[in-house]
Motif scaffolding. Structure first.
Motif, PDB file in Angstrom:
ATOM      1  N   ASN A  20      40.191  39.481  17.155  1.00  0.00           N
ATOM      2  CA  ASN A  20      38.947  39.767  17.774  1.00  0.00           C
ATOM      3  C   ASN A  20      38.751  38.830  19.017  1.00  0.00           C
ATOM      4  OD1 ASN A  20      38.372  41.784  15.965  1.00  0.00           O
ATOM      5  ND2 ASN A  20      37.294  40.404  14.728  1.00  0.00           N
ATOM      6  N   ARG A  21      39.163  37.579  18.942  1.00  0.00           N
ATOM      7  CA  ARG A  21      39.012  36.576  20.083  1.00  0.00           C
ATOM      8  C   ARG A  21      39.842  37.159  21.440  1.00  0.00           C
ATOM      9  NH1 ARG A  21      35.941  34.672  23.616  1.00  0.00           N
ATOM     10  NH2 ARG A  21      36.276  32.421  24.363  1.00  0.00           N
ATOM     11  N   ARG A  48      41.626  28.050  25.148  1.00  0.00           N
ATOM     12  CA  ARG A  48      41.205  28.904  24.096  1.00  0.00           C
ATOM     13  C   ARG A  48      42.659  29.413  23.210  1.00  0.00           C
ATOM     14  NH1 ARG A  48      37.495  32.128  28.208  1.00  0.00           N
ATOM     15  NH2 ARG A  48      35.818  30.843  27.926  1.00  0.00           N
ATOM     16  N   LEU A  49      43.682  29.538  23.834  1.00  0.00           N
ATOM     17  CA  LEU A  49      44.859  29.864  23.132  1.00  0.00           C
ATOM     18  C   LEU A  49      45.273  28.728  22.183  1.00  0.00           C
ATOM     19  CD1 LEU A  49      47.014  31.942  25.480  1.00  0.00           C
ATOM     20  CD2 LEU A  49      45.792  33.019  23.474  1.00  0.00           C
ATOM     21  N   GLN A  50      45.328  27.553  22.679  1.00  0.00           N
ATOM     22  CA  GLN A  50      45.415  26.311  21.780  1.00  0.00           C
ATOM     23  C   GLN A  50      44.631  26.288  20.624  1.00  0.00           C
ATOM     24  OE1 GLN A  50      45.458  23.160  24.859  1.00  0.00           O
ATOM     25  NE2 GLN A  50      47.409  23.303  25.349  1.00  0.00           N
ATOM     26  N   CYS A  51      43.265  26.585  20.910  1.00  0.00           N
ATOM     27  CA  CYS A  51      42.274  26.380  19.768  1.00  0.00           C
ATOM     28  C   CYS A  51      42.728  27.589  18.644  1.00  0.00           C
ATOM     29  CB  CYS A  51      40.800  26.417  20.258  1.00  0.00           C
ATOM     30  SG  CYS A  51      39.501  26.498  19.212  1.00  0.00           S
ATOM     31  N   LEU A  52      42.792  28.802  19.211  1.00  0.00           N
ATOM     32  CA  LEU A  52      43.152  29.808  18.232  1.00  0.00           C
ATOM     33  C   LEU A  52      44.440  29.649  17.407  1.00  0.00           C
ATOM     34  CD1 LEU A  52      42.659  32.969  20.384  1.00  0.00           C
ATOM     35  CD2 LEU A  52      41.319  32.418  18.520  1.00  0.00           C
ATOM     36  N   ASN A  53      45.630  29.137  17.943  1.00  0.00           N
ATOM     37  CA  ASN A  53      46.565  28.626  17.335  1.00  0.00           C
ATOM     38  C   ASN A  53      46.165  27.537  16.012  1.00  0.00           C
ATOM     39  OD1 ASN A  53      48.561  30.251  18.781  1.00  0.00           O
ATOM     40  ND2 ASN A  53      48.804  28.358  20.312  1.00  0.00           N
TER      41      ASN A  53
END
Length: 61
Positions: A20-21, A48-53
């Motif tokens: 969803n993000r 943001r991708l680092q946070c999602l990972n």
């Protein structure tokens, strides 16, 4: 690697949140090939991708 049902549900929820993000980012910035990102956009998206990972890694642990 055996997982309990509750763990699998948690993993699926984390995957759904990440998906969803990504959709939110795509809606906000357009598809990656639609236009070239500015340096600021690239930096924000990398963070943001680092946070999602990290979220996915925590959910999988």
């Amino acid at each position: 690697m055996a997982h309990s049902f509750d763990e699998l549900v948690e993993l699926q929820r984390a995957a759904d949140q990440a998906y969803n993000r990504v959709e939110e980012l795509r809606d906000g910035y357009g598809a990656p090939t639609a236009s070239i990102w500015t340096g600021e956009q690239t930096e924000k998206n990398c963070r943001r991708l680092q946070c999602l990972n990290q979220m996915c890694e925590r959910a999988a642990a």
